[in-house]
Design an enzyme around this catalytic site. Sequence first.
Site, mmCIF file in Angstrom:
data_model
loop_
_atom_site.group_PDB
_atom_site.id
_atom_site.type_symbol
_atom_site.label_atom_id
_atom_site.label_comp_id
_atom_site.label_asym_id
_atom_site.label_seq_id
_atom_site.Cartn_x
_atom_site.Cartn_y
_atom_site.Cartn_z
ATOM 1 N N ASP A 33 -2.562 -20.086 10.177
ATOM 2 C CA ASP A 33 -1.077 -19.463 10.179
ATOM 3 C C ASP A 33 -0.313 -20.600 10.448
ATOM 4 O O ASP A 33 -0.122 -21.707 11.040
ATOM 5 C CB ASP A 33 -1.330 -18.347 11.785
ATOM 6 N N SER A 122 -3.638 -4.329 -0.918
ATOM 7 C CA SER A 122 -2.965 -3.486 -0.525
ATOM 8 C C SER A 122 -3.023 -1.913 -1.397
ATOM 9 O O SER A 122 -3.346 -1.812 -2.777
ATOM 10 C CB SER A 122 -1.567 -3.740 -0.425
ATOM 11 N N TYR A 146 5.923 -7.135 -4.432
ATOM 12 C CA TYR A 146 4.639 -6.682 -3.727
ATOM 13 C C TYR A 146 3.048 -5.952 -4.331
ATOM 14 O O TYR A 146 2.096 -7.069 -4.435
ATOM 15 C CB TYR A 146 4.610 -6.083 -2.258
ATOM 16 N N LYS A 150 -0.479 -8.424 -5.254
ATOM 17 C CA LYS A 150 -1.641 -7.755 -4.843
ATOM 18 C C LYS A 150 -2.475 -8.135 -5.858
ATOM 19 O O LYS A 150 -3.950 -8.300 -5.315
ATOM 20 C CB LYS A 150 -1.396 -6.616 -4.120
ATOM 21 N N ARG A 273 13.970 3.911 -0.165
ATOM 22 C CA ARG A 273 13.780 2.497 -0.567
ATOM 23 C C ARG A 273 13.243 2.279 -2.009
ATOM 24 O O ARG A 273 12.324 3.389 -2.368
ATOM 25 C CB ARG A 273 12.759 2.254 0.436
ATOM 26 N N GLU A 274 13.708 1.632 -2.114
ATOM 27 C CA GLU A 274 13.718 1.059 -3.742
ATOM 28 C C GLU A 274 12.601 0.389 -4.208
ATOM 29 O O GLU A 274 12.157 -0.374 -2.472
ATOM 30 C CB GLU A 274 14.230 -0.088 -4.260
HETATM 31 C C1 UD1 Z 1 2.318 -1.119 4.029
HETATM 32 C C2 UD1 Z 1 2.239 -2.248 4.482
HETATM 33 C C3 UD1 Z 1 1.832 -2.798 4.060
HETATM 34 C C4 UD1 Z 1 0.351 -2.170 2.645
HETATM 35 C C5 UD1 Z 1 0.145 -0.981 2.232
HETATM 36 C C6 UD1 Z 1 -0.436 -0.221 2.051
HETATM 37 C C7 UD1 Z 1 3.496 -3.076 5.810
HETATM 38 C C8 UD1 Z 1 5.444 -3.173 6.088
HETATM 39 N N1 UD1 Z 1 3.733 -2.447 5.119
HETATM 40 O O1 UD1 Z 1 3.255 -0.500 3.074
HETATM 41 O O2 UD1 Z 1 1.949 -4.261 3.911
HETATM 42 O O3 UD1 Z 1 0.246 -2.771 1.714
HETATM 43 O O4 UD1 Z 1 1.572 0.103 3.350
HETATM 44 O O5 UD1 Z 1 -0.436 1.393 1.584
HETATM 45 O O6 UD1 Z 1 2.971 -2.923 7.300
HETATM 46 N N2 UD1 Z 1 10.125 4.119 5.994
HETATM 47 C C9 UD1 Z 1 11.422 5.034 6.952
HETATM 48 N N3 UD1 Z 1 12.365 4.029 7.923
HETATM 49 C C10 UD1 Z 1 11.614 2.915 8.374
HETATM 50 C C11 UD1 Z 1 10.928 2.056 7.856
HETATM 51 C C12 UD1 Z 1 9.565 2.713 6.667
HETATM 52 O O7 UD1 Z 1 11.555 5.919 6.393
HETATM 53 O O8 UD1 Z 1 12.818 1.855 8.656
HETATM 54 C C13 UD1 Z 1 9.266 4.358 5.689
HETATM 55 C C14 UD1 Z 1 9.191 3.921 4.023
HETATM 56 O O9 UD1 Z 1 10.263 3.567 2.499
HETATM 57 C C15 UD1 Z 1 8.205 4.387 3.810
HETATM 58 C C16 UD1 Z 1 7.035 5.036 4.291
HETATM 59 O O10 UD1 Z 1 7.966 4.455 5.581
HETATM 60 O O11 UD1 Z 1 8.340 5.372 2.284
HETATM 61 C C17 UD1 Z 1 5.863 3.821 5.322
HETATM 62 O O12 UD1 Z 1 6.711 2.345 4.675
HETATM 63 P P1 UD1 Z 1 6.308 0.403 5.502
HETATM 64 O O13 UD1 Z 1 5.259 1.315 6.905
HETATM 65 O O14 UD1 Z 1 6.971 -0.254 4.929
HETATM 66 O O15 UD1 Z 1 4.723 0.855 3.997
HETATM 67 P P2 UD1 Z 1 4.648 0.652 2.623
HETATM 68 O O16 UD1 Z 1 5.280 0.752 2.615
HETATM 69 O O17 UD1 Z 1 3.097 2.167 2.817
#
Ligand code: UD1
Length: 315
Positions: A33, A122, A146, A150, A273-274
């Site tokens: 790591d 992913s 991202y 992958k 989010r973009e």
């Molecule tokens: C996540 C994982 C990614 C994995 C993928 C598989 C993380 C950071 N990302 O991506 O590694 O490969 O799942 O499906 O663990 N959101 C909010 N508010 C916030 C943060 C996030 O509304 O403060 C929303 C985001 O816009 C998104 C959803 O929550 O729509 C999930 O976001 P996030 O947890 O970052 O995961 P993924 O983008 O799905």
Amino acid sequence: MSGTAVVTGAAGFVGSHLVDNLLKEGFSVIGLDSLKTGQRTNLDEALTHDNFRFEEVDICSKDLLKMLKDPIDIVFHLAAISSVKLSTENPIEVNRVNVDGTLNMLEVARRRNAGRFVFSSSAAVYGNPEVLPISEGTSLNPLSPYAASKIAAEMYCRSYGHLHGITPTIFRYFNVFGPRQEYSEYSGVISIFINQGLKNLDITVDGDGSQTRSFIYVDDVVKATILGGRKNGSNELVLNLSGTDSISILELAKRIKEYIPESTSTIVHRNAREGDVKDSIGSMERTSAVLGFSPAVHFNTGLESTVSWYRSRLS
Ligand code: UD1
């Protein structure tokens, strides 16, 4: 089968749980790591174990072969930049870690005669498919750097399977949650919402919050990942690891507030989010047929344990 396992991303969220479980199952484990996002404290238990060795190193390092002189039975490659958001901000660095890093680890596996390579890919590789739940045969559609990284890494794994007989098991993780998930603006939504709730900060929902995810608890992910590593055979495997239900992000924010009744946080909406995926739930049919595995931890049970874990760390 036990033997020597190398785990990359060993001090990270999923990696550290994997290390603990591999040690319990009798493997000798070498954990790698860079500690850029991983935490040494995640390895507190492992570091007391005689069969564990830790190396602080970047997976792109040319020194890996000098560090790993002995034969390796299996590589579990988890180290990655796991944030869609960060990949839109810094795609070059995400490519370096996620693609060059994977290729470097495949070279290590080849030079040290590893029979198996388990890669944590992913669900992001699918983009926004028309049919849900998503099966592994669905075409790939990267909506973010991202996701592209992958897909590229998966392809390198497959090429090493064909060329060098290092049979890859490729897991497409859906949204993993649980204790030890870091809390930062780039981390998983569950860790963000719980920390916001516990600190009485606004709970930040991106867009209208109607996007959905199927969350899977880290213990289930680790169990399946080890089963995938133990699976014999010369065929490459591509397997989803998804929760069995989905929930909208707005619903998730409300549920988390319920689990933290003392919280004065309010739910606020930001811009969408973009590169975000709209709906994500995977079919677990193939995974359950091939590994005999289905997720055992109910979402609410996992959520409760996760809230307790963050609560105990903040108090
Ligand atoms: C996540 C994982 C990614 C994995 C993928 C598989 C993380 C950071 N990302 O991506 O590694 O490969 O799942 O499906 O663990 N959101 C909010 N508010 C916030 C943060 C996030 O509304 O403060 C929303 C985001 O816009 C998104 C959803 O929550 O729509 C999930 O976001 P996030 O947890 O970052 O995961 P993924 O983008 O799905």
